[in-house]
Scaffold this active site. Structure first.
Site, PDB file in Angstrom:
ATOM      1  N   HIS A  53      53.293   1.516  68.685  1.00 41.15           N
ATOM      2  CA  HIS A  53      54.545   1.017  68.118  1.00 41.15           C
ATOM      3  C   HIS A  53      54.373   0.637  66.647  1.00 41.15           C
ATOM      4  O   HIS A  53      55.275   0.841  65.839  1.00 41.15           O
ATOM      5  CB  HIS A  53      55.004  -0.196  68.934  1.00 41.15           C
ATOM      6  CG  HIS A  53      56.434  -0.555  68.726  1.00 41.15           C
ATOM      7  ND1 HIS A  53      57.477   0.221  69.185  1.00 41.15           N
ATOM      8  CD2 HIS A  53      57.009  -1.614  68.104  1.00 41.15           C
ATOM      9  CE1 HIS A  53      58.628  -0.353  68.852  1.00 41.15           C
ATOM     10  NE2 HIS A  53      58.371  -1.460  68.200  1.00 41.15           N
ATOM     11  N   TYR A  56      51.678   4.178  64.965  1.00 40.07           N
ATOM     12  CA  TYR A  56      52.012   5.596  65.167  1.00 40.07           C
ATOM     13  C   TYR A  56      50.751   6.442  65.382  1.00 40.07           C
ATOM     14  O   TYR A  56      50.698   7.597  64.975  1.00 40.07           O
ATOM     15  CB  TYR A  56      52.814   6.146  63.971  1.00 40.07           C
ATOM     16  CG  TYR A  56      54.117   5.430  63.737  1.00 40.07           C
ATOM     17  CD1 TYR A  56      55.102   5.414  64.714  1.00 40.07           C
ATOM     18  CD2 TYR A  56      54.376   4.759  62.548  1.00 40.07           C
ATOM     19  CE1 TYR A  56      56.307   4.751  64.516  1.00 40.07           C
ATOM     20  CE2 TYR A  56      55.580   4.087  62.348  1.00 40.07           C
ATOM     21  CZ  TYR A  56      56.536   4.089  63.336  1.00 40.07           C
ATOM     22  OH  TYR A  56      57.730   3.441  63.149  1.00 40.07           O
ATOM     23  N   HIS A  99      65.197   0.002  70.992  1.00 38.84           N
ATOM     24  CA  HIS A  99      64.832  -1.200  71.744  1.00 38.84           C
ATOM     25  C   HIS A  99      64.942  -0.872  73.225  1.00 38.84           C
ATOM     26  O   HIS A  99      65.664  -1.519  73.975  1.00 38.84           O
ATOM     27  CB  HIS A  99      65.705  -2.395  71.339  1.00 38.84           C
ATOM     28  CG  HIS A  99      64.895  -3.575  70.900  1.00 38.84           C
ATOM     29  ND1 HIS A  99      65.223  -4.869  71.179  1.00 38.84           N
ATOM     30  CD2 HIS A  99      63.733  -3.648  70.209  1.00 38.84           C
ATOM     31  CE1 HIS A  99      64.299  -5.691  70.681  1.00 38.84           C
ATOM     32  NE2 HIS A  99      63.392  -4.966  70.083  1.00 38.84           N
ATOM     33  N   ASP A 501      65.290   9.560  62.213  1.00 38.21           N
ATOM     34  CA  ASP A 501      65.115  10.076  63.570  1.00 38.21           C
ATOM     35  C   ASP A 501      64.499   9.037  64.494  1.00 38.21           C
ATOM     36  O   ASP A 501      63.536   8.384  64.159  1.00 38.21           O
ATOM     37  CB  ASP A 501      64.290  11.379  63.584  1.00 38.21           C
ATOM     38  CG  ASP A 501      62.954  11.207  62.913  1.00 38.21           C
ATOM     39  OD1 ASP A 501      62.650  10.083  62.494  1.00 38.21           O
ATOM     40  OD2 ASP A 501      62.197  12.176  62.799  1.00 38.21           O
ATOM     41  N   GLY A 538      62.720   6.406  60.203  1.00 36.21           N
ATOM     42  CA  GLY A 538      62.756   6.723  61.624  1.00 36.21           C
ATOM     43  C   GLY A 538      61.945   5.754  62.445  1.00 36.21           C
ATOM     44  O   GLY A 538      61.504   4.709  61.975  1.00 36.21           O
TER      45      GLY A 538
END
Length: 739
Positions: A53, A56, A99, A501, A538
């Site tokens: 999270h 990445y 979320h 995105d 994103g």
């Protein structure tokens, strides 16, 4: 209170680091970076900063594929939000954030704090938030729990957005069984900024104070970022403490105060960042790392709303409505006075250092001391194995699904009653979409449009993704998601500028899922290059699986476009009887992944519809030119349910009808071929429109009629439907399903 935290020896021998989310090899890497074993606080810092999270680590190799540059880009990925140039010294900042995990466990607060977090990302850039959108996915509405999730998520979005006074102007909702235990809640915020006000999240200048602003820190949301980086199980329902609680009124004060600082005190503001995932540790270490500096933080000075909080808890808490500022030395009182006017506390909790270390002090002792880049930049990057799933080849080789339609009007009515197609008015009426009074096109058309005060311009915005196509073919489906978003912007009179995105996928440790992520990114990248809409921000949300069942690949595309003149604003509904109806684009027998296939077969399979990006671009440019030349009365993109659904939707608002003859067989009314637009033109503009389109596959179908009847003819066949019958089914479906 005695410290009950495990010792370094216990952490290593009992492998406590595994419970915190670190693998054996990651723990070894931390030991080698530090030259010693990390203590409990340090282990916590690494576990959360190295989670997917925050780092990445599984998706970085894929994210590198995206085109991120263009002459319109003022700020690309890497800050709170991306920003595009709209001329006149103005920019639009926007980003989407997920979320998902919190919204399954605690749907009202999960959705509300998702909204709060994305708003902070936008105003931390210096932009004033002007609009919210959302993209939601749920299971079928056939169980009490599914209805509960929808009602609570929508109430959470409305409760936060309406209270803070930012209009929720658009979005999309789809219903499929794969989302039953993995609902998706993606929120997008759009803000307006003067280019000179753009802020960076950085902490630099040796000795400059770091200030904590906003709500006090509690124990809510600790390990929220790690919680978002694991698969769900039934026990996951118990992890409510990992869900944060939001206060939109506090956030409204924070927003105004921060924009005040940025506007009137920019000379003393060095950097500003939202405390989001992984809370204080994430915001502070990222700010220092970006500036090539170090930080020293005094935990005793962090405003706390609970007793006996440990440094570990304070650093990892995801309490909402908090910001971190770095300001120039000697100006602390000035900043404090400003925040005091808003009833907010601004507290110095540390300072910038020059040793590139992240040093945490509590009760006079150093409780953590690690290289700042190790936390923020040096998470290991994994090139996960990738493997084509067996279903892909099977879908490619399977005979195309051809629907059997004996009763065209009956099928038409059934499709309009499907919740993915049906009117979402019942949902969006709960949102205040007119607050701030700049909303020019309200929810219910192809894209939402918000005026830019003091100019003749407006901003068009949309969120799109048909994940069924991605399940069949992630590369084609990814490209279609971008193309459809652009189609919605163009139909509304805007020129597409850029995308954000929200990449929602299952467990990346499964090679078949990682293949989906890679292929979807290839499709998105190809479409973004062709349509000149770079990816400027994103979010990645992986591990959307429960008990081994994952979601369809769902890369939500949030797109923003520029309407150069308010006169260009166009909506999907027919305006006047006698207007001439045209169809741009070719209709083929393409039903795989369609709403009709799901309705008739109860599942989706086969080859995704074809998309030719060059054709898509050409039609979009021609239509936008026609709109800008004032030739178009209405335009609507053909999406779920194909021509039949688009035609019906175009008649609903004004209670009109249509008399058309189509160039395809009647059972293709519900084909979902791509790159198609339904357009109406005033009779006096017909010749000019036809001339502009003369070399293309553009068909004159007939006219808009005053009676509430739709007549569709092909050769000798004719079907007739009542507009008001179709509309009452379309409008009544979701309220009925949610009862």
């Amino acid at each position: 209170m005695p410290n009950m935290e495990p010792t370094t020896k216990e952490i290593k021998e009992q492998k406590i680091y595994q419970e915190m989310g670190l693998t054996d090899s990651e723990y070894e890497l931390v030991c080698s970076i530090l030259g010693r074993e990390p203590n409990y606080t340090e282990t916590g810092l690494f576990s959360v900063m190295w989670s997917e999270h925050c780092s990445y680590k599984n998706s970085k190799p894929v994210l590198r594929k995206f085109p991120t540059e263009g002459k319109q880009v003022l700020q690309g990925p890497g800050e709170g939000a991306g920003i595009v140039d709209i001329g006149d010294g103005l920019g639009v900042a926007f980003k989407v954030e997920s979320h998902n995990h919190p919204s399954y466990v605690e749907p009202y607060q999960g959705a509300a704090t998702g909204v709060g977090g994305i708003i902070r990302d936008v105003f931390s850039m210096g932009a004033r938030p002007i609009a919210m959108l959302n993209s939601l996915r749920f299971g079928e509405l056939d169980t009490p729990h599914a209805k509960y999730l929808v009602s609570e998520v929508v109430a959470g979005i409305a409760g936060y957005g309406n209270s803070i006074g930012i209009p929720t102007v658009g979005g999309e909702i789809q219903f499929d069984p794969c989302y039953t235990k993995n609902p998706l809640v993606n929120a997008m915020c759009v803000g307006l900024i003067e280019a000179k006000d753009i802020q960076k999240g950085q902490a630099k200048g040796i000795g400059n104070p770091v200030m904590y602003v906003g709500a006090k820190t509690g124990r809510d949301g600790i390990h929220g970022a790690t919680f978002a980086s694991v698969e769900f199980s039934e026990e996951g329902e118990q992890q409510r403490s990992a869900v944060q609680v939001g206060d939109p009124f506090m956030e409204k004060l924070l927003l105004e105060a921060c924009l005040d600082v940025i506007r009137d005190h920019s000379d003393i503001l060095v950097g500003i960042q939202d405390m989001g995932a992984a809370g204080l540790v994430s915001s502070s270490s990222e700010m220092a790392s970006k500036a090539g500096a170090g930080l020293e933080l005094i935990m005793d000075d962090v405003p706390q709303r609970e007793l006996h909080m440990t440094p570990y808890e304070m650093l990892l808490s995801e309490s909402q409505e908090r910001m971190l500022l770095c300001v120039k030395k000697g100006h602390v009182e000035e900043i404090q006075a400003l925040f005091e006017r808003y009833g907010l506390e601004a507290v110095v909790i540390g300072k910038v250092t020059d040793d590139k270390m992240y040093k945490i002090i509590h009760h006079g002792e150093v409780v953590a001391n690690v290289p700042v880049d190790a936390l923020a930049e040096d998470a290991p990057v994994y090139h996960k194995p990738s493997k084509e799933p067996a279903r892909y080849q099977a879908f490619q080789e399977e005979d195309a699904f051809v629907p059997v339609i004996d009763d065209v009007v009956g099928v038409w009515k059934e499709l309009l009653a499907q919740p993915t197609i049906a009117s979402k008015r019942h949902i969006y009426e709960q949102y205040d979409y007119q607050v701030r009074t700049d909303t020019a096109v309200v929810p219910g058309s192809d894209a939402a449009i918000v005026r830019v005060r003091g100019t003749e311009k407006a901003i068009a915005m949309t969120t799109d993704c048909n994940s069924r196509y991605l399940y069949l073919d992630p590369e084609v489906g990814g490209a279609i998601a971008v193309a459809e978003a652009a189609r919605n912007i163009v139909c509304s009179g805007g020129k597409p500028l850029a995308i954000t995105d929200g990449l929602n996928f299952g467990n990346p440790e499964k090679p078949e899922i990682f293949w989906e992520i890679e292929k979807a990114a290839d499709g998105i990248s190809a479409a973004c290059l062709e349509l000149d809409t770079p990816v400027i921000s994103g979010n990645v949300s992986l591990y959307n699986e429960t008990d081994g069942t994952g979601i369809y690949p769902t890369p939500v595309i949030g797109m923003v476009g520029l309407v150069e003149d308010l006169a260009h604003i166009t909506t999907q509904d027919f305006k006047n009887s006698g207007d001439v109806i045209f169809l741009i684009g070719e209709t083929k027998a393409e039903y795989s992944g369609s709403e009709l296939q799901k309705l008739q077969q109860g599942k989706i399979s086969g080859r995704a519809p074809e998309l030719d990006l060059a054709t898509e671009k050409k039609y979009q440019q021609l239509l936008l030119t026609a709109i800008q030349e004032g030739l178009v009365a209405s335009s609507h993109d053909l999406a779920e349910g194909g021509f039949g659904v688009a035609l019906a939707e175009a008649t609903f608002k004004a209670g009109l009808g249509a008399d058309v003859e189509v160039p395809f067989e009647l059972n293709q009314l519900f084909s979902e071929s791509q790159s198609r637009f339904l357009v109406s033109v005033k009779p006096e503009n017909e010749a000019a429109f036809a001339k502009l389109m003369e070399l293309e596959k553009v068909y004159r179908l007939g006219v808009v009629t005053a009676d509430e009847t739709i007549r569709v003819k092909h050769k000798e066949e004719l079907v007739t439907a009542s507009t008001s019958d179709l509309r009452s089914i379309w409008e009544g479906a979701i309220p009925c399903l949610l009862k």
